[in-house]
Design an enzyme around this catalytic site. Structure first.
Site, PDB file in Angstrom:
ATOM      1  N   GLU A   1       0.798  -1.224   0.000  1.00 36.40           N
ATOM      2  CA  GLU A   1       0.000   0.000   0.000  1.00 36.40           C
ATOM      3  C   GLU A   1       0.835   1.280   0.000  1.00 36.40           C
ATOM      4  O   GLU A   1       0.762   2.079   0.955  1.00 36.40           O
ATOM      5  CB  GLU A   1      -0.925   0.013   1.216  1.00 36.40           C
ATOM      6  CG  GLU A   1      -1.865  -1.162   1.288  1.00 36.40           C
ATOM      7  CD  GLU A   1      -2.871  -1.040   2.441  1.00 36.40           C
ATOM      8  OE1 GLU A   1      -2.698  -0.166   3.299  1.00 36.40           O
ATOM      9  OE2 GLU A   1      -3.817  -1.840   2.465  1.00 36.40           O
TER      10      GLU A   1
ATOM     11  N   GLU B   1      -5.348  -8.554   1.014  1.00 36.16           N
ATOM     12  CA  GLU B   1      -5.953  -8.215   2.307  1.00 36.16           C
ATOM     13  C   GLU B   1      -7.419  -7.877   2.120  1.00 36.16           C
ATOM     14  O   GLU B   1      -7.788  -7.164   1.185  1.00 36.16           O
ATOM     15  CB  GLU B   1      -5.322  -6.960   2.945  1.00 36.16           C
ATOM     16  CG  GLU B   1      -4.009  -7.168   3.620  1.00 36.16           C
ATOM     17  CD  GLU B   1      -3.469  -5.873   4.237  1.00 36.16           C
ATOM     18  OE1 GLU B   1      -4.268  -5.017   4.663  1.00 36.16           O
ATOM     19  OE2 GLU B   1      -2.242  -5.740   4.278  1.00 36.16           O
TER      20      GLU B   1
HETATM   21  C1  FCB Z   1      -4.263  -2.093   5.801  1.00 36.75           C
HETATM   22  C2  FCB Z   1      -2.851  -2.418   6.247  1.00 36.75           C
HETATM   23  C3  FCB Z   1      -2.791  -3.494   7.305  1.00 36.75           C
HETATM   24  C4  FCB Z   1      -3.895  -3.344   8.312  1.00 36.75           C
HETATM   25  C5  FCB Z   1      -5.230  -3.195   7.641  1.00 36.75           C
HETATM   26  C6  FCB Z   1      -6.393  -3.084   8.598  1.00 36.75           C
HETATM   27  O1  FCB Z   1      -4.309  -0.833   5.225  1.00 36.75           O
HETATM   28  O2  FCB Z   1      -2.081  -2.846   5.152  1.00 36.75           O
HETATM   29  O3  FCB Z   1      -1.510  -3.474   7.864  1.00 36.75           O
HETATM   30  O4  FCB Z   1      -3.606  -2.319   9.181  1.00 36.75           O
HETATM   31  O5  FCB Z   1      -5.216  -2.068   6.814  1.00 36.75           O
END
Ligand code: FCB
Length: 451
Positions: free
Chosen positions: A165, A356
């Site tokens: 990110e 994620e």
């Molecule tokens: C993302 C991050 C991860 C975590 C989630 C909830 O943006 O990559 O580390 O904090 O959010």
């Protein structure tokens, strides 16, 4: 109708070094910007820190064992650069190398395919002292680091993600200042955007020069942006925010150009051949996604546009009674579908690894010692449904990594936001699988979404 996933689909969970490992100064590890930031009073909710986090450094066998018990076949984790090269550049720390070797071997022994992120935000402090990502030299230093990684792990692991990110750590770290290193400086931000892009390209080149069979890409946090109101200001702010959040890395890395709204601000940092270096062949796009964003114009923000983050309610919805996760995030599975299809349609139908996705809820252990996190299961079901639909519609989705394996340190928000499918008692560090952990067991066993 059963909603089946492709045969070779990867099911796993994702974590990040600073959020889980602890042992922040053990075995030769250097200091990262998150060590500095969390030790600065007032930066983190309740002044909490990741010094011990959930002690994965000492409990990795137990944790990987729990993954293997439900037959997860993949695990995404990140390397703490400061464990491997404590000063960011120069001397390599053998004990750090050994730690991740053991983690990888443990995964392989349990038939869990490792997915390794090189950079999940914990920059060596010594490199921040040299200007952090605003310093162009870091692109070469990152490429050197990537070589150390491949020389040590490329024999056993083939999946590597350069950055997690980049839009998040550059915007929150250099514009809004609420994540490390805590700057509010537009020049540093624009410089960082270009240098992180460049570092990605240089690292891909270096890694491939050592091993040409690797599976390489970057993980981007992308989501549809919509205006908080119908005002012209908010509509314009939405275009701006979409550029900074969604396109500032995806376009250079995957399409070889900066978006129109950004080029003017980054052009002074671009040198000859940079765009060619940035636009290397990628094997995949990693997508992190949680919700869509409602954007409003904001003159107090350096970018003049922002969404609701860090415990604010979605803009424009403050007085409406809608169901949000504990982060204040909206539950919008359609946005997940749209985002995956946007990658398919606008970025050349790439291989997509969902790296994620998940939800925080205020989980409680009940009198029977159980954690019935039905809201989280409901969230997973809806979002997985969207993934299934996108696959049916031609998106080449290869994996789904839930965020996250166990409750952990959620950056500036400390320990309050629990995202795990495994509960952690932050006093005793005891792990207890939640109901959602067993949901994943069913999911993986049947390779389809349980009813
Ligand atoms: C993302 C991050 C991860 C975590 C989630 C909830 O943006 O990559 O580390 O904090 O959010």
């Amino acid at each position: 109708m059963a909603k089946n996933f492709p045969k070779d689909f990867l099911w796993g969970t994702a974590t990040a070094s600073y959020q889980i490992e602890g042992a922040f100064d053990k075995d030769g590890k250097g200091k990262s910007i998150w060590d500095t930031f969390t030790h600065t009073p007032g930066k983190i909710k309740n002044n909490e820190n990741g010094d011990t986090a959930v002690d994965h450094y000492h409990r990795y066998k137990e944790d990987i064992g729990l993954m293997s018990d439900i037959k997860l076949n993949s695990y995404r984790f990140s390397l703490a650069w400061t464990r491997l090269i404590p000063e960011g550049t120069g001397t390599v720390n053998q004990k750090g190398i050994d730690f991740y070797s053991k983690v990888i071997d443990e995964c392989l022994e349990k038939n869990i395919e490792p997915f390794i992120t090189l950079y999940h935000w914990d920059l060596p402090q010594t490199l921040q002292d040299k200007g952090g990502w605003a310093n162009r030299d870091l692109s070469d230093i990152f490429a050197d680091y990537s070589e150390v990684v491949i020389k040590n792990y490329g024999d056993r692991c083939k999946n590597f993600i350069t950055f997690n990110e980049p839009a998040v750590f550059t915007i929150f770290g250099y514009v809004d200042g609420y994540m490390a290193p805590g700057y509010k400086d537009l020049n540093k931000y624009f410089a960082s955007v270009h240098h992180v892009n460049l570092a990605h390209g240089k690292a891909l080149k270096s890694m491939r020069s050592i091993n040409k069979d690797l599976n390489l890409g970057c993980t981007l946090n992308m989501a549809p942006c919509i205006p908080a109101t119908e005002s012209e200001e908010d509509k314009h702010a939405t275009k701006l925010f979409d550029t900074y959040w969604n396109r500032s890395f995806a376009d250079p890395m995957y399409l070889g150009k900066y978006p129109d709204l950004l080029i003017k601000d980054v052009s002074k940092y671009i040198q000859q051949k940079d765009m060619e270096i940035i636009n290397q062949k990628n094997d995949f796009i990693g997508l992190n996604h949680y919700q869509h964003y409602r954007i409003k114009a904001d003159d107090n923000n350096l970018l003049k546009a922002r969404g609701a983050f860090n415990d604010e309610l979605p803009f424009g919805l403050e007085d409406k009674n809608i169901k949000l996760t504990l982060m204040g995030w909206e539950i919008v599975p359609e946005a997940y579908y749209d985002q995956i299809m946007d990658l398919k349609n606008n970025y050349g139908n790439p291989n997509i690894y969902l790296t994620e996705n998940g939800a925080a809820y205020p989980d409680k252990i009940d009198e029977n010692g159980e954690i019935n996190d039905d809201d989280r299961i409901d969230y997973f079901k809806k979002y997985l449904d969207a993934v299934h639909k996108a696959i049916n519609d031609g998106a080449k989705v290869k994996s789904y990594f839930a965020w996250t394996f166990m409750d952990n340190f959620e950056w500036a928000l400390g320990f309050e936001k629990r995202f795990g499918i495994v509960h952690v008692d932050f006093e005793t560090l005891k792990r207890t699988p939640k109901k959602s952990y067993f949901f994943f067991k069913d999911l993986v066993e049947n390779n389809s979404i349980p009813d």
